[in-house]
Design an enzyme around this catalytic site. Structure first.
Site, mmCIF file in Angstrom:
data_model
loop_
_atom_site.group_PDB
_atom_site.id
_atom_site.type_symbol
_atom_site.label_atom_id
_atom_site.label_comp_id
_atom_site.label_asym_id
_atom_site.label_seq_id
_atom_site.Cartn_x
_atom_site.Cartn_y
_atom_site.Cartn_z
ATOM 1 N N LYS A 116 0.806 -1.221 0.000
ATOM 2 C CA LYS A 116 0.000 0.000 0.000
ATOM 3 C C LYS A 116 0.836 1.267 0.000
ATOM 4 C CE LYS A 116 -4.113 -1.972 1.901
ATOM 5 N NZ LYS A 116 -5.257 -1.650 2.722
ATOM 6 N N GLU A 200 -2.006 7.563 8.031
ATOM 7 C CA GLU A 200 -2.946 8.262 7.180
ATOM 8 C C GLU A 200 -3.843 9.120 8.047
ATOM 9 O OE1 GLU A 200 -5.526 5.699 4.714
ATOM 10 O OE2 GLU A 200 -3.929 5.814 3.244
ATOM 11 N N LYS A 201 -4.281 10.229 7.508
ATOM 12 C CA LYS A 201 -5.295 11.010 8.215
ATOM 13 C C LYS A 201 -6.513 10.104 8.362
ATOM 14 C CE LYS A 201 -7.533 15.043 9.150
ATOM 15 N NZ LYS A 201 -7.154 15.068 10.559
ATOM 16 N N LEU A 203 -10.176 9.767 8.351
ATOM 17 C CA LEU A 203 -11.333 10.553 7.915
ATOM 18 C C LEU A 203 -12.521 10.153 8.781
ATOM 19 C CD1 LEU A 203 -10.687 10.275 4.088
ATOM 20 C CD2 LEU A 203 -10.218 12.227 5.561
ATOM 21 N N GLU A 275 -9.850 2.280 -5.170
ATOM 22 C CA GLU A 275 -10.715 2.571 -4.025
ATOM 23 C C GLU A 275 -10.408 3.935 -3.424
ATOM 24 O OE1 GLU A 275 -11.849 -1.868 -2.442
ATOM 25 O OE2 GLU A 275 -10.492 -0.693 -1.189
ATOM 26 N N GLU A 287 -6.527 2.476 -1.882
ATOM 27 C CA GLU A 287 -5.781 1.343 -2.431
ATOM 28 C C GLU A 287 -6.337 0.954 -3.787
ATOM 29 O OE1 GLU A 287 -6.066 -2.549 -0.772
ATOM 30 O OE2 GLU A 287 -8.163 -2.362 -0.256
ATOM 31 N N ASN A 289 -7.163 -2.567 -6.072
ATOM 32 C CA ASN A 289 -7.230 -4.025 -6.126
ATOM 33 C C ASN A 289 -7.059 -4.475 -7.567
ATOM 34 O OD1 ASN A 289 -7.672 -4.458 -3.342
ATOM 35 N ND2 ASN A 289 -9.779 -3.794 -3.605
ATOM 36 N N ARG A 291 -7.652 -7.174 -9.249
ATOM 37 C CA ARG A 291 -8.365 -8.434 -9.489
ATOM 38 C C ARG A 291 -9.838 -8.110 -9.693
ATOM 39 N NH1 ARG A 291 -11.041 -8.092 -4.606
ATOM 40 N NH2 ARG A 291 -9.708 -7.385 -2.914
ATOM 41 N N ARG A 337 -24.319 -9.158 0.228
ATOM 42 C CA ARG A 337 -23.468 -10.338 0.432
ATOM 43 C C ARG A 337 -24.114 -11.160 1.534
ATOM 44 N NH1 ARG A 337 -17.130 -8.617 0.359
ATOM 45 N NH2 ARG A 337 -17.272 -6.973 -1.198
HETATM 46 P P1 ADP Z 1 -8.162 -3.363 3.371
HETATM 47 O O1 ADP Z 1 -7.225 -3.596 2.219
HETATM 48 O O2 ADP Z 1 -7.719 -4.019 4.629
HETATM 49 O O3 ADP Z 1 -9.586 -3.633 3.023
HETATM 50 P P2 ADP Z 1 -8.498 -0.475 2.925
HETATM 51 O O4 ADP Z 1 -7.354 0.458 2.832
HETATM 52 O O5 ADP Z 1 -9.166 -0.849 1.641
HETATM 53 O O6 ADP Z 1 -8.024 -1.800 3.706
HETATM 54 O O7 ADP Z 1 -9.580 0.104 3.904
HETATM 55 C C1 ADP Z 1 -10.728 -0.651 4.273
HETATM 56 C C2 ADP Z 1 -11.731 0.237 4.960
HETATM 57 O O8 ADP Z 1 -11.139 0.849 6.139
HETATM 58 C C3 ADP Z 1 -12.217 1.421 4.132
HETATM 59 O O9 ADP Z 1 -13.273 1.076 3.262
HETATM 60 C C4 ADP Z 1 -12.655 2.373 5.230
HETATM 61 O O10 ADP Z 1 -13.889 1.947 5.784
HETATM 62 C C5 ADP Z 1 -11.591 2.175 6.314
HETATM 63 N N1 ADP Z 1 -10.463 3.141 6.143
HETATM 64 C C6 ADP Z 1 -9.322 2.940 5.443
HETATM 65 N N2 ADP Z 1 -8.528 4.045 5.460
HETATM 66 C C7 ADP Z 1 -9.179 4.979 6.180
HETATM 67 C C8 ADP Z 1 -8.899 6.348 6.573
HETATM 68 N N3 ADP Z 1 -7.767 6.960 6.226
HETATM 69 N N4 ADP Z 1 -9.830 6.993 7.337
HETATM 70 C C9 ADP Z 1 -10.979 6.383 7.713
HETATM 71 N N5 ADP Z 1 -11.291 5.100 7.391
HETATM 72 C C10 ADP Z 1 -10.430 4.405 6.632
#
Ligand code: ADP
Length: 447
Positions: A116, A200-201, A203, A275, A287, A289, A291, A337
């Site tokens: 990531k 990361e900030k 949110l 995403e 991130e 994906n 796939r 799901r």
């Molecule tokens: P994974 O690969 O483990 O699924 P992600 O980076 O895709 O991780 O994040 C999964 C979920 O986590 C996001 O859909 C969101 O709900 C939460 N999340 C990720 N990053 C942040 C962020 N910087 N602030 C708030 N929530 C976050």
């Protein structure tokens, strides 16, 4: 075009791939563990090979067994589905080295996006907006504190190798930071064998909005709209819809174009999802994906494309047969799901399905490998299927979902169907007024 595809997966996605291959006139090979010998994808495939005992590491993750199965059956391509080996760059390389086409992106792209930290660096260089955070990994706690103060609390500590919502910890204040770092590192090490973390900030009230893209590796790429996956439990998606109730056409086109243009520059090949978190009108990349995703059917419902067929065509070397302006996204689609879990406690409920009656009718699709008498093994994830509906408007899709959920019967095991029946009747869901925390709050309040 390929003559025979080996499907390196199980469950509904194995069946989904098998259907696409059959429609292309390609022969199919199912592989299965000893726990899955009665699985639907095994019954419907032209050939099947048992690749090992129930534990995934000995079967669905067993690379030598998969390549041996290709060798025995003469399969010339492998579709990895999602999960298991789908984002394993080494596996993609090994397939190529053995003269078997890996149906997916180039190994280099899988590798970049699988880390990531590297993914964010690449996204930024390609002009994709990112969540503010550390430039790279953080190893030193004092340095982490300086960065966190720079971003402003709350901050999120995330695993570079993360996936499935694991290895993520929020630090609300400076006092929480060193513990969050330690916990995230330990979790990341245990889950992924890599303790690299970054900041990361955090949110506070974002929506999760992702863009589906397709690239042909020849410099052509298109975006196929977004999916709103904000309804989550423990960072795992539960219900997805497209279009997002939060976006207007301008925003959709703008972010879609940013993604497609980035993929053209990258010469990305295959299906992919970029995403974002979306808050106050801004998109923040989290991130990519590399796939096909679980929620891909809702994009198919509004675009008329078969994304698995597209993946197969691209992997066989075909250029994209259409341009952005040829794509016509229509109507609204929602996916639930459905897991074999208790609808309130989410305790997995493996076992025999005594009675199974899926819904039907206009605009209803069920992607599931379940059948009456099927025994859900305890060894894998608990998703029994996906209910997907389509309507001309969001309201039509919601009403259709409501009646389809009421028709759906799965007896013998617990399922999350009652949760979806409650969600579809909820006024905030009906209004599209939800963020990534909405579902957890709804569940905490007793559903
Ligand atoms: P994974 O690969 O483990 O699924 P992600 O980076 O895709 O991780 O994040 C999964 C979920 O986590 C996001 O859909 C969101 O709900 C939460 N999340 C990720 N990053 C942040 C962020 N910087 N602030 C708030 N929530 C976050």
């Amino acid at each position: 075009m390929f003559e025979k595809i080996l499907i390196a997966n199980r469950g509904e996605i194995a069946l989904r791939i098998l259907r696409a291959a059959k429609e292309l006139g390609i022969a199919t090979v199912a592989v299965h563990s000893t726990a899955d010998s009665e699985a639907m994808h095994v019954k419907l495939a032209d050939e099947s090979v048992c690749i090992g005992p129930p534990a995934a590491r000995d079967s669905y993750l067993n690379i030598p067994a998969l390549l041996a199965a290709c060798e025995i059956t003469g399969a010339d391509a492998i579709h990895p589905g999602y999960g298991f080996l789908s984002e394993n760059a080494k596996f993609a390389e090994i397939c190529t080295d053995h003269g078997v086409v890996f149906i997916g992106p180039k190994a280099d792209h899988i590798r970049i996006m699988g880390d990531k930290i590297e993914a964010k660096r690449t996204a930024r260089a390609l002009g994709i907006p990112c969540v503010p955070g550390s430039e790279g990994g953080v190893t030193d706690d004092d340095e982490a504190m300086k960065i966190a103060e720079g971003i402003g609390f709350p901050v999120l500590v995330k695993a570079a190798a993360g996936g499935g919502g694991r290895g993520m910890k929020v630090a609300h204040t400076a006092a929480d930071l060193s513990e969050a770092l330690a916990t995230a590192r330990t979790e990341a090490k245990a889950a992924f064998g890599d303790d690299a973390v970054y900041l990361e900030k955090y949110l506070e009230k974002p929506r999760h909005i992702e863009i589906q893209i397709l690239g042909d590796g020849l410099g052509n790429a298109v975006h196929i709209g977004e999916r709103d996956c904000s309804l989550q439990r423990r960072h795992q998606k539960v219900l997805e819809e497209t279009p997002s109730p939060a976006l207007n056409q301008d925003q959709r086109t703008r972010i879609g174009e940013i993604c497609a243009s980035a993929m053209r520059k990258l010469q990305y090949s295959g299906a992919g999802t970029i995403e974002f978190l979306y808050e106050n009108g801004e998109f923040y990349f989290i991130e990519m994906n590399t796939r096909i995703q679980v929620e891909h059917p809702i994009t198919e419902m509004i675009s008329g494309l078969d994304l698995i067929v597209e993946q197969i065509k691209i992997a066989s070397g075909s250029p994209l047969a259409y341009k952005q302006e040829d794509l016509d996204l229509r109507g609204h689609s929602i996916e639930c799901r459905i897991n074999a879990e208790h609808p309130a406690t989410f305790r997995p409920s493996p076992g025999r399905i005594l009675y199974y009656h899926p819904p039907g009718g206009v605009g209803v699709r069920v992607d599931s490998a379940a059948y009456q008498g099927y025994v859900i093994p305890p060894n894998y994830d608990s998703m029994v299927g996906k209910l997907i509906v389509q309507g001309r408007t969001r309201n039509e899709a919601l009403m259709r979902l409501r009646r389809a959920l009421d028709e759906f019967i799965v007896d013998g095991v617990d399922t999350t169907l009652p949760l979806f029946r409650a969600l579809v009747r909820n006024s905030e869901i009906q209004d599209g007024a939800y963020d990534i925390h909405w579902l957890e709050k709804f569940l905490a309040a007793g559903g």
